[in-house]
Design an enzyme around this catalytic site. Structure first.
Site, PDB file in Angstrom:
ATOM      1  N   HIS A  19      -9.248  30.227  12.091  1.00 48.24           N
ATOM      2  CA  HIS A  19     -10.440  29.874  11.469  1.00 48.24           C
ATOM      3  C   HIS A  19     -11.436  29.217  12.619  1.00 48.24           C
ATOM      4  CE1 HIS A  19      -7.657  28.541   8.101  1.00 48.24           C
ATOM      5  NE2 HIS A  19      -8.480  29.434   7.761  1.00 48.24           N
ATOM      6  N   ARG A  92      -8.956  39.778   8.476  1.00 43.51           N
ATOM      7  CA  ARG A  92      -7.758  39.944   9.248  1.00 43.51           C
ATOM      8  C   ARG A  92      -7.050  41.288   9.439  1.00 43.51           C
ATOM      9  NH1 ARG A  92      -4.851  34.797   7.256  1.00 43.51           N
ATOM     10  NH2 ARG A  92      -6.013  35.786   5.269  1.00 43.51           N
ATOM     11  N   SER A 130      -2.824  30.237   7.467  1.00 46.28           N
ATOM     12  CA  SER A 130      -2.331  29.137   7.524  1.00 46.28           C
ATOM     13  C   SER A 130      -0.856  28.854   6.695  1.00 46.28           C
ATOM     14  CB  SER A 130      -3.228  28.254   6.308  1.00 46.28           C
ATOM     15  OG  SER A 130      -4.383  27.991   6.833  1.00 46.28           O
TER      16      SER A 130
END
Ligand code: ADP
Ligand code: MG
Length: 185
Positions: A19, A92, A130
């Protein structure tokens, strides 16, 4: 020249170095960037919105043009409210693409004036999420290179409290809202 304000919406539960990589890239090309934490009552987050906000504020304190906010409801409505013209999202791997494309096109349908801009993180963060950070931390693995120090510290505190609960110890009053983990047999 027109100033371009972008929002970077997400769950950030917890914020990671991936992030942060995206925030840094975004801050270089947009005049203003708002990291916007979605207050999603349906998800059962590990960290409260207030905790995530504090972590993101600390992580972005060094960027003059980055701020942190929270929102609920439609991302496009929030973007309009704060007069942003861009939604920043990260891609990603190919696996992100389908979902992100779908969402970007839906958002365009809802609000044609808003552009979604995708950025790629540094390669070393391309496997980082996450969810993985939460899982690794919960199972006692090292997350040092995956999140900023302050986030690693917060995760350790969470895991310690969870451990106390699992062992039947009395938590401190401040140690609320944590996930407990079953004691290993
Ligand atoms: N390691 C990473 N590198 C680049 N972008 C990332 C990374 N992790 C998450 N992102 C991106 O940040 C945004 C917010 O992600 P996340 O916090 O998981 O919230 P969401 O619930 O919206 O997926 C998404 O666009 C996601 O693709
Ligand atoms: Mg995600």
């Amino acid at each position: 020249m027109k100033r371009i304000k972008a929002i970077y919406p997400g769950s950030f539960d917890p914020p990671t170095n991936g992030h942060l990589d995206l925030i840094e890239r975004g801050s270089k090309i947009f005049d203003e960037l708002v990291v916007a934490i979605l207050r999603n009552p349906e998800k059962d987050p590990l960290f409260s919105v207030a905790d995530r906000r504090k972590m993101l504020e600390a992580m972005t304190a060094g960027f003059d043009n980055v701020s942190v906010d929270t929102f609920d409801g439609l991302t496009v409505d929030y973007a309009l409210r704060v007069e942003a013209r861009v939604i920043l999202r990260g891609i990603r791997a190919i696996s992100d693409y389908e979902y992100e494309l779908q969402m970007a096109l839906m958002n365009r349908k809802l609000q044609p004036g808003l552009e979604t801009v995708f950025m790629m993180p540094a390669e070393k963060y391309s496997y980082l999420s996450s969810r993985l950070v939460r899982e690794v931390a919960q199972l006692g693995g090292s997350i040092e290179c995956l999140v900023p120090d302050l986030v690693a510290q917060k995760l350790r505190e969470k895991m310690d409290v969870a451990h106390k609960f699992a062992n039947g110890e009395q938590p401190l009053p401040s140690e609320t809202k944590i996930r407990t983990r079953k004691k290993r047999s």
